[in-house]
Design a protein around this motif. Structure first.
Motif, short mmCIF file in Angstrom:
data_model
loop_
_atom_site.label_atom_id
_atom_site.label_comp_id
_atom_site.label_asym_id
_atom_site.label_seq_id
_atom_site.Cartn_x
_atom_site.Cartn_y
_atom_site.Cartn_z
N ASP A 97 -9.67 5.32 4.71
CA ASP A 97 -8.59 6.00 5.40
C ASP A 97 -7.54 6.17 4.75
N VAL A 98 -6.38 7.23 4.98
CA VAL A 98 -5.43 7.42 4.09
C VAL A 98 -4.17 6.80 4.67
N MET A 99 -3.45 5.88 3.93
CA MET A 99 -2.06 5.37 4.42
C MET A 99 -1.18 6.46 4.70
N MET A 154 0.81 -1.12 -0.04
CA MET A 154 0.03 -0.01 0.02
C MET A 154 0.80 1.21 -0.09
N LYS A 155 0.52 1.91 -0.88
CA LYS A 155 1.31 3.39 -1.10
C LYS A 155 1.02 4.53 0.10
N ILE A 156 1.94 4.83 0.60
CA ILE A 156 1.85 6.03 1.52
C ILE A 156 1.06 7.09 0.95
N GLY A 157 0.16 7.90 1.47
CA GLY A 157 -0.73 8.92 1.12
C GLY A 157 -1.96 8.68 0.23
N HIS A 158 -2.05 7.18 -0.38
CA HIS A 158 -2.93 6.83 -0.94
C HIS A 158 -4.21 6.34 0.07
N LYS A 159 -5.37 6.23 -0.36
CA LYS A 159 -6.51 5.56 0.49
C LYS A 159 -6.40 4.27 0.52
N LYS A 160 -6.73 3.85 1.95
CA LYS A 160 -6.81 2.44 1.75
C LYS A 160 -8.42 1.91 1.82
N LYS A 161 -8.58 0.69 1.41
CA LYS A 161 -10.01 0.28 1.16
C LYS A 161 -11.12 0.79 1.94
N ASN A 162 -10.71 1.06 3.26
CA ASN A 162 -11.69 1.74 4.24
C ASN A 162 -12.12 3.03 4.21
N LEU A 217 8.75 10.80 -0.19
CA LEU A 217 8.14 9.52 0.05
C LEU A 217 7.17 9.34 -1.23
N GLN A 218 7.11 10.27 -2.29
CA GLN A 218 6.50 9.97 -3.60
C GLN A 218 5.05 9.81 -3.42
N MET A 219 4.50 10.56 -2.43
CA MET A 219 3.18 10.86 -2.01
C MET A 219 2.42 11.66 -3.00
N GLU A 220 3.05 12.68 -3.51
CA GLU A 220 2.30 13.32 -4.42
C GLU A 220 3.28 14.14 -5.56
N GLU A 221 2.83 13.82 -6.62
CA GLU A 221 3.77 14.09 -7.74
C GLU A 221 3.76 15.73 -8.19
N ASP A 222 2.78 16.15 -7.89
CA ASP A 222 2.73 17.83 -8.30
C ASP A 222 3.06 18.58 -7.13
N ASN A 223 3.92 19.39 -7.30
CA ASN A 223 4.54 20.19 -6.13
C ASN A 223 3.33 21.07 -5.59
N ILE A 224 2.90 21.79 -6.81
CA ILE A 224 1.75 22.91 -6.33
C ILE A 224 0.62 22.23 -5.66
N ALA A 276 7.12 19.08 13.55
CA ALA A 276 6.18 17.99 14.38
C ALA A 276 4.56 18.64 14.12
N ASP A 277 4.34 19.93 14.52
CA ASP A 277 3.31 20.40 14.58
C ASP A 277 2.68 20.45 13.33
N ALA A 278 3.36 20.89 12.27
CA ALA A 278 2.98 20.89 10.74
C ALA A 278 2.84 19.58 10.45
N VAL A 279 3.41 18.59 10.51
CA VAL A 279 3.33 17.22 10.17
C VAL A 279 2.00 16.71 10.86
N ALA A 280 1.89 16.91 12.07
CA ALA A 280 0.58 16.30 12.79
C ALA A 280 -0.62 16.70 12.23
N CYS A 281 -0.66 17.96 11.56
CA CYS A 281 -2.13 18.58 10.97
C CYS A 281 -2.15 17.82 9.56
N GLN A 282 -1.47 17.26 8.97
CA GLN A 282 -1.58 16.91 7.78
C GLN A 282 -2.36 15.68 7.81
N LYS A 283 -3.03 15.43 6.79
CA LYS A 283 -3.88 14.21 6.86
C LYS A 283 -3.23 12.78 6.23
N ASP A 284 -2.03 13.08 5.37
CA ASP A 284 -1.51 12.08 4.89
C ASP A 284 -0.12 11.68 5.74
#
Lengths: 352, 352
Positions: free
Chosen positions: A11-13, A1-9, A331-338, A30-38
């Motif tokens: 939830d985001v991995m 399962m790739k990080i940042g992609h949705k799991k079957k349920n 971690l190749q979670m999103e290809e588009d920088n924008i 830490a605080d900036a990472v903690a508030c990200q969904k992925d």
């Protein structure tokens, strides 16, 4: 399962991020990472059981001893640690290093590479200490999937943003920058100067080449000099950029379209770094962080195709959203920088 | 009998100088004039009976009320005045105005011109308020015999000296200067900033044109920007001067040959404005004045024929010897500016 992609349920991995060094940069990342969904913070480390370590626990972060031999200090201070860095590093998809200058490089060699974990080191390290130098606007693609990346300093990050805006409307022939640097961060009561201006007598200073480590096409075009002055709040840059042509309106528009940089008006009372920080306090920003780069609109001027402008840099915080984007790239979670920039900004509540 | 020439008995016919405003500049000019062989201080004025007025009397200067209606304040404070400015102005060959910004222009119009006395106003006034703008190296001849001259500001004076050194070995194509200005003078406890950097958002700043008011051939070639920082000791300049070519050794030599500017080495501990002032204190200078412009030797560099260098300016004192030379020019006491400079320097005990 790739990080940042949705799991079957649904939830985001999430990416598992370890913060090694919960200090000035580390606690903010830490605080900036903690508030990200992925992504999530799986732990933070400290070398000693100080107030920051205590507050990390109060915030709910798992605390680890950065130096295994010093684990007993935390117990003696009554702080509950979840182990040492050796107990958690293998669980991390990526480590964000928040160690002081030169220690980051040592950590990369002795710790991250040995444990085969990806790592971001900060701008105090040298360009050739890592595979590449990161800025969200300029080198996201180059750092995509890489294992060891240096996230350039606050000043370099600020310059990368303003030069991106300028580069979007005209060609940069030569840029001269004088940096008026804050003496120390606000929490530092040890060092000065209290009443002096200290020149960096190596002219040009290292800042020009550091920008060029991010923006390869500007090689040899950025010349900087720097002084240190008795203030703690922000750095300031006086930019003089020779171009093939631009108008003030072009530049104001370009800044408006560039992420994480915006214009402010001295005429509205934002006439110093102190006023900018007051604005940030009034905005309710955590720790009064101003992650975006403010440019004084009145200072923007063009003479003989040379752009003049002045900007400020909140040294403690402008690189924080870049750390988040850098994680996504490595971690190749999103290809588009924008898209990454937009996700980061939205989660952090940035202006743009 | 001509001022400055010897009388039959061998005494020199001295120029009679009145200092109108014995403040930051005025008190220093008084002391500099008093130690010259060919001029004397016939009186100093103050608007109020403060400690400076008291110390003027203790030094032996005749004290006059600058504002006749306030003469009674001096008597009430127990300070002996010799009268008001109206009682002495007719005796003066020249008045050096030491009044605050904008008052100098008023004094020129309402007092000096009406009394038909020559006058020097200071750099806070505008270029077109007087007949010409003075610097000992650049405009001595132009000001020779004139009646109303503006002595340019400390920053402009500093730049005139370094540009003279550069101009002596190469042609200046364009000069960019960023000025990092001290917040206030050391005695000022009212204003700030205490912890901020304040940009002068008019870019370019007025300093470039002010240099051009002295050095006409540089018209349109000097571009400056400025910030104010929380320090009291000295201003600092980061210079970037495009030329037709020069080497670092050329520049060091040229500075060595130019009066009132010298190189210092950060490596010898002179690594900040505070260290420079400590040196001046150790030299035993009155009020720790550093009338000469120090240039950091390490900061001098040439890239693509562009000279980079950093210098400091002691804002309270670099213009003082220029005031003395300006007196000699305006009163036609010495035709050769270099001879005047040498006389002034020797009497004041300057380095060069």
């Amino acid at each position: 399962m790739k990080i940042g992609h949705k799991k079957k349920n649904g939830d985001v991995m999430t990416a598992k991020i370890l913060i090694n060094g919960y200090g000035s940069i580390g606690k903010r990342v830490a605080d900036a990472v903690a508030c990200q969904k992925d992504m999530e913070v799986i732990g933070v480390t400290k070398t000693k059981p100080d107030f920051e370590a205590k507050m990390a626990l109060e915030k709910g972060y798992k605390l680890y001893a950065a130096v295994p031999e010093r684990a007993h200090l935390f117990e003696e201070a009554g702080l509950e640690i979840s182990g040492t860095i050796d107990d958690v590093i293998q669980d991390a998809d990526l480590v964000v290093d928040g160690a002081p200058k030169k220690i980051g490089k040592q950590n990369l060699e002795n710790l991250y590479k040995k444990n085969n974990v990806k790592a971001i080191i900060q701008g105090g390290e040298k360009a050739n200490d890592a595979e590449d130098s990161f800025n969200s606007l300029w080198s996201y693609d180059r750092c995509y999937g890489k294992d060891a990346i240096r996230l350039v300093s606050c000043n370099t990050t600020g310059l990368c943003r303003s030069l991106y805006a300028i580069d979007s409307i005209t060609d940069v022939l030569k840029a001269r920058v004088v940096l008026i640097r804050r003496a120390v961060d606000p929490n530092d009561s040890k060092k000065g100067p209290v009443n002096a201006i200290i020149p960096s007598t190596d002219v040009p200073s290292h800042h020009g080449p550091d920008v060029e480590s991010v923006i390869k096409k500007f090689k040899g075009k950025i010349i900087s000099s720097a002084v240190i002055v008795p203030t703690t709040l922000m750095h300031m840059h006086s930019l003089m950029v020779e171009t093939t042509g631009a108008t003030k309106d072009d530049i104001v528009d370009a800044i408006a379209k560039t992420p994480r940089i915006f214009t402010v008006k001295a005429s509205e009372g934002l006439d110093s770094t102190a006023a900018l920080i007051e604005m940030s306090r009034d905005m309710g920003r955590l720790r009064y962080d101003l992650n975006e780069i403010p440019v004084w609109e009145e200072s923007i001027n063009v003479i003989d195709n040379e752009i003049f402008m002045m900007q400020a840099v909140h040294q403690e915080s402008d690189v924080i959203p870049e750390n988040v984007d850098c994680i996504r790239a490595m971690l190749q979670m999103e290809e588009d920088n924008i898209k990454s920039i937009e996700m980061t900004n939205k989660a952090m509540g940035l202006l743009k």
